[in-house]
Design a protein around this motif. Structure first.
Motif, PDB file in Angstrom:
ATOM      1  N   VAL A 132      48.980 -45.310  34.042  1.00 21.60           N
ATOM      2  CA  VAL A 132      47.757 -44.726  33.489  1.00 21.60           C
ATOM      3  C   VAL A 132      46.687 -44.934  34.559  1.00 21.60           C
ATOM      4  O   VAL A 132      46.198 -46.044  34.738  1.00 21.60           O
ATOM      5  CB  VAL A 132      47.338 -45.414  32.176  1.00 21.60           C
ATOM      6  N   PRO A 133      46.357 -43.903  35.325  1.00 24.35           N
ATOM      7  CA  PRO A 133      45.520 -44.123  36.510  1.00 24.35           C
ATOM      8  C   PRO A 133      44.070 -44.424  36.146  1.00 24.35           C
ATOM      9  O   PRO A 133      43.616 -44.124  35.039  1.00 24.35           O
ATOM     10  CB  PRO A 133      45.627 -42.810  37.271  1.00 24.35           C
ATOM     11  N   VAL A 183      46.722 -39.217  28.072  1.00 21.47           N
ATOM     12  CA  VAL A 183      47.379 -39.881  29.204  1.00 21.47           C
ATOM     13  C   VAL A 183      48.178 -41.090  28.723  1.00 21.47           C
ATOM     14  O   VAL A 183      49.348 -41.268  29.091  1.00 21.47           O
ATOM     15  CB  VAL A 183      46.333 -40.330  30.254  1.00 21.47           C
ATOM     16  N   VAL A 218      40.654 -37.207  37.711  1.00 27.32           N
ATOM     17  CA  VAL A 218      41.042 -36.813  39.061  1.00 27.32           C
ATOM     18  C   VAL A 218      42.548 -36.950  39.256  1.00 27.32           C
ATOM     19  O   VAL A 218      43.186 -36.107  39.881  1.00 27.32           O
ATOM     20  CB  VAL A 218      40.278 -37.663  40.104  1.00 27.32           C
ATOM     21  N   LEU A 219      43.126 -38.019  38.707  1.00 23.00           N
ATOM     22  CA  LEU A 219      44.552 -38.260  38.934  1.00 23.00           C
ATOM     23  C   LEU A 219      45.416 -37.962  37.718  1.00 23.00           C
ATOM     24  O   LEU A 219      46.449 -37.328  37.813  1.00 23.00           O
ATOM     25  CB  LEU A 219      44.772 -39.721  39.340  1.00 23.00           C
ATOM     26  N   GLY A 220      44.977 -38.432  36.579  1.00 25.85           N
ATOM     27  CA  GLY A 220      45.874 -38.463  35.419  1.00 25.85           C
ATOM     28  C   GLY A 220      46.067 -37.138  34.723  1.00 25.85           C
ATOM     29  O   GLY A 220      47.073 -36.926  34.054  1.00 25.85           O
ATOM     30  N   LEU A 221      45.093 -36.257  34.860  1.00 28.56           N
ATOM     31  CA  LEU A 221      45.160 -34.984  34.146  1.00 28.56           C
ATOM     32  C   LEU A 221      44.816 -33.856  35.098  1.00 28.56           C
ATOM     33  O   LEU A 221      44.093 -34.041  36.056  1.00 28.56           O
ATOM     34  CB  LEU A 221      44.141 -34.957  32.999  1.00 28.56           C
ATOM     35  N   ILE A 222      45.359 -32.674  34.792  1.00 32.62           N
ATOM     36  CA  ILE A 222      44.851 -31.464  35.424  1.00 32.62           C
ATOM     37  C   ILE A 222      43.875 -30.892  34.407  1.00 32.62           C
ATOM     38  O   ILE A 222      44.285 -30.419  33.351  1.00 32.62           O
ATOM     39  CB  ILE A 222      45.987 -30.464  35.709  1.00 32.62           C
TER      40      ILE A 222
END
Lengths: 523, 378
Positions: A353-354, A428, A359-363
């Motif tokens: 889970v970033p 996430v 920015v990282l975990g989801l588009i």
């Protein structure tokens, strides 16, 4: 000014710095603010607290002239004032410090301060005037910043001071701060509070918007609670408690402490030895990290943001590379990035889970269901055949996860960006935890997440631990670390300064370690 | 910006942009002393009101569909492929070599061979910029533009020094054998009847052998390949794992890294697909129409593909519709040159305006619509 005394003012008592009467604002079918009335006394610090989406920001945007209220009245210092745009807000003596700073990165502090408040076409007179004013302000309020420094070279805390200076330079009497401590270290936050108290002592009025109960209790005189567009209560801070405020915010009783049984650690899941990471500028960000986590245990990493926690998570998650040894369930991982990536880490039983879900975990432009498959798009249950993905199966899985994790609204086809921060995070967390990983990496699990969702996410993390999994928790919220962790390791400057037992340590001790002060003197 | 409902974004914005382009075009026509109504009538009549007109409009549209799809696929990976022009020319080289070097017994087999050759040559031309972007960070916009020029020079060299028949003065290859000639619309079952020629008294015109005569049109079976390519692109982007990874990478390179999606792999694979689609355009113009390789065979269709993709919102359905619009502009513009005193260059002006309004200025339309929608709601 002396002439004003006894010159027949209508109001005998000092008028409120700000008084809002019956403010309403709707966006289409959404009633963002419903009949809001509030009075803020001059020379006080007034907190406005509420969950994400409760309408705090809308209310402040109305006050700052970004939105026009559908109905209602604004009184500044007792006078009805119309604020059609931010220029009028500034003229009315209102200054705003946004959550995301509005500074020009490659301008100096001085240049940023006069930006939009230049006295003429030539800059030199404005700049020298600003320098004088700045000098005086910084002496008065502990607002010391180098006027000639470039914004991009300043720390976040200093950038925020520039924002405050900008408002004061424009002669703001009322200062509104939107979630000011979200980006600050505990020490920087303390400094900010000292500044705010100083402003209050000089007779300025401060409005503090936050969702952090601790800050409200620490610094405000009065506090207003918002829920679903309405003002549910305004109370004196001294006469309330965090529990009461939380209940007013969420509308039900909330557990502020995480309930958990003692840990029951088993075999070692993760071993890290002498882990080093050098960033693209050649700076060593991790300087030999050693740690281990056993099954059924949560290791909390405390530390001020930027001391290597992100790099630690990213190497473990296969995003970054480094040198040293990482073993998971006894298997050594590739750290060069040549034979490993986010995919191979997932295959090795690591879920992540970033820290920055947006920015990282989801588009953010992808739908919720597309995001549920993100990182697991190779999973066999998401494939129809060798060629096609089974979009229907992913959608069904998304619906199931949304139900289990109480994601609202439970609409799989909604884009991720249209969910609130808490619900994004639930997507996430659901995706990563439901994979039942051997090791869960969690970075800032509750950043920008409302209280109701925080409680839920914490429960899920503890449940995973109780199911015999290892959890590495990174958070800048000391409360979160203290209440969730079974062991606490403190990071400073790419090293682990020491390990503490949450039952026997305290914030002061951890705070010293976070500042790089080891036992028996400086590091 | 997000306040715009989807239907407005998909239908209203392109429509308003088009109307604006038409209005400005009308002003230009007025300024040179021509009648905009007459011009519109001639264009519509020439491009849409007869089977023959459609035979040209759809021929142009076929090329634009391929290049539009090429730009679309790359766009979804966050890559701006300006090199469809060069890739299409190289595709033409592949088609020409395939048709000239191998003895094909039947056009259908030649078509399969030529498709493979066109795709491989187009992809190969995209491979170098793709590699440079993925491994070296050289910006794909710059490198693909440069590769257009290299392609043009390469083609001239190959045509003049190698492919030109010894006696010819023309920088063009030899004519392909008749066996590889693709069926055109007037030769296809079911639709050939539309293209029958009639005598003034309404009888079907017959040739000396007693067979009916047809109006020849350039549109050929590649049009149906283009439709298949649209469907294929849609399936690729929204129903395959590769498409999922392409779109994820295009939206956020950082997040893609978190998910374990390789930037190098996706960049290269996407550009290969994009180049292959651009190369396939040569089936239409080189194999279907010219039946030999000419210099500058792509004739700007690669650049039109950018406008088509922009206007089609990078969706295969939109690309299909936008390609037909541009086909109409091409054919209608040609009709203008034939039937009026309006200079044929005006076609380029109108195309330019359509590109300007649908591509560059559509954000402006969207903003104004956004205000309108918000005002209605408030």
């Amino acid at each position: 000014m002396a002439g004003a005394i006894g010159s027949g003012r209508q109001t005998p008592a000092a008028p409120f710095a700000i008084e809002l009467k019956g403010i309403s604002k709707a966006f289409g079918p959404v009633q963002a603010n419903k009949d809001i009335s509030i009075q803020v006394a001059k020379g006080s610090i007034h907190g406005i607290i509420g969950e994400n989406g409760a309408g705090k920001s809308t209310l402040m945007s109305i006050l700052y002239g970004f939105y026009k209220a559908d109905s209602g009245e604004i009184l500044i210092n007792g006078r009805p004032t119309s604020i059609p745009d931010s220029q009028s807000a500034i003229r009315a003596g209102i200054g705003m410090v946004f959550q995301h700073f509005k500074l020009v990165q490659n301008f100096t502090v001085l240049e940023n301060i006069i930006l939009g408040a230049e006295d003429g076409a030539m800059l030199a007179p404005s700049l020298s005037k600003a320098r004088r004013v700045l000098d005086q302000l910084s002496r008065e309020y502990e607002l010391d910043v180098d006027p000639d420094a470039l914004i991009e070279d300043l720390s976040v805390g200093h950038q925020q001071r520039v924002e405050i200076l900008k408002a004061l330079y424009r002669q703001a009497e009322i200062l509104i701060l939107d979630e000011p401590t979200g980006v600050l270290t505990p020490a920087e936050a303390d400094h900010l509070f000292r500044i705010l108290n100083g402003l209050k002592d000089q007779g300025k009025t401060v409005i503090l918007i936050t969702h952090k109960l601790r800050e409200i209790m620490e610094i405000t005189d009065t506090v207003s609670v918002m829920r679903r567009g309405q003002m549910t209560a305004t109370v004196k801070t001294a006469e309330t408690s965090p529990e009461q405020l939380a209940e007013l915010m969420v509308g039900r009783k909330v557990l502020l402490q995480v309930e958990k049984q003692p840990a029951n650690p088993g075999r070692t899941v993760l071993e890290v030895e002498n882990l080093r990471v050098v960033d693209e500028h050649g700076v060593e960000r991790l300087k030999g990290i050693n740690l281990h986590i056993r099954a059924g245990e949560i290791l909390g990493i405390a530390g001020v943001a930027g001391n290597g926690q992100s790099e630690l998570l990213e190497v473990l998650g296969g995003i970054d590379h480094g040198t040293g040894t990482i073993r998971i369930n006894g298997k050594e991982l590739d750290l060069t990035g040549k034979h490993s990536d986010g995919q191979s880490r997932r295959a090795d039983g690591i879920a992540h889970v970033p820290e920055d879900r947006q920015v990282l975990g989801l588009i953010m432009d992808f739908t919720a269901w597309e995001n549920v498959a993100f990182g697991y798009h190779h999973a066999p249950e998401y494939q129809k055949n060798a060629l096609l993905m089974d979009n229907a199966a992913i959608r069904a899985d998304c619906e199931a996860k949304m139900a289990t994790f109480d994601v609202r609204p439970p609409i799989p086809t909604l884009a991720a960006k249209n969910f609130s921060g808490g619900n994004q995070q639930k997507i996430v967390v659901a995706r990563e935890i439901e994979r039942n990983p051997d090791l869960l990496l969690v970075g800032q699990p509750t950043r920008g997440v409302d209280i109701g969702a925080i409680e839920f996410i914490h429960k899920q993390i503890v449940a995973l631990r109780d199911a015999g999994k290892a959890v590495l928790l990174v958070s800048v919220e000391l409360d979160e670390i203290m209440s969730l962790s079974d062991r606490i390791a403190v990071m400073f400057d790419g090293r682990i300064m020491g390990e503490r037992d949450p039952a026997t340590t305290n914030e002061r001790e951890l705070g010293l370690l976070m500042a790089g002060v080891a036992e028996g003197g400086a590091a | 910006m997000n306040s715009l409902p989807k239907w407005a974004d998909v239908v209203l914005v392109p429509l308003i942009s088009l109307i604006l382009a038409a209005l400005v075009s009308a002003l230009v026509l007025l300024a040179i002393g021509q009648s905009p109504m007459q011009a519109l009538t001639v264009m519509v009549k020439g491009a849409l009101m007869s089977p023959q007109g459609w035979g040209y409009t759809l021929y142009y549209a076929t090329s634009f569909i391929f290049t539009g799809l090429a730009v679309t696929v790359a766009y979804h990976a966050g890559l701006f492929n300006i090199g469809a022009e060069g890739q299409a020319q190289l595709g033409g080289l592949g088609v020409a070599l395939c048709c000239l070097m191998l003895p094909w017994p039947h056009w259908s087999l030649a078509l399969i061979g030529a498709m493979v050759a066109a795709a491989v040559f187009g992809a190969a031309w995209a491979a170098v910029p793709a590699y440079l972007q993925a491994k070296r960070g050289s910006h794909i916009v710059i490198t693909t533009i440069m590769f257009n020029y290299i392609a043009a020079a390469l083609m001239i060299w190959l045509l003049v020094d190698f492919l030109r028949p010894p006696t010819s003065m023309d920088p063009a290859s030899a004519r392909f054998p008749a066996t590889v000639s693709l069926p055109h619309f007037h030769q296809l079952p079911f639709i050939s009847d539309f293209f029958l020629r009639y005598t003034p008294d309404g009888q079907v015109r017959l040739n000396p052998a007693g067979e009916p005569m047809y109006q020849k049109v350039p549109a050929n079976i590649s049009f149906f390949l283009a439709i298949l390519a649209c469907v294929g692109t849609w399936v690729l982007l929204w129903h395959t794992r590769l498409g999922y990874m392409i779109r994820a990478f295009g939206k956020s390179e950082k997040a893609a890294r978190y998910a374990g999606i390789s930037a190098v792999k996706i960049t290269i694979v996407t550009m290969l697909i994009s180049g292959a689609l651009a190369g396939l355009m040569a089936i239409n113009n080189v194999m279907g129409q010219a039946e030999r390789l000419l210099q500058n065979s792509a004739e700007g269709a690669g650049f039109i593909g950018i406008a088509v993709a922009l206007m089609g919102r990078n969706h295969p359905v939109g690309v299909f519709l936008a390609a037909i619009l541009f086909g109409f502009l091409y054919q209608g513009g040609a009709a203008l040159g034939l039937e009026t005193t309006i200079p044929i260059e005006l076609r380029i002006v109108v195309q330019g305006l359509v590109i300007l309004f649908t591509g560059a200025l559509d954000q402006m339309v969207r903003m104004m619509l956004g205000f309108a929608f918000r005002a209605r709601r408030a």
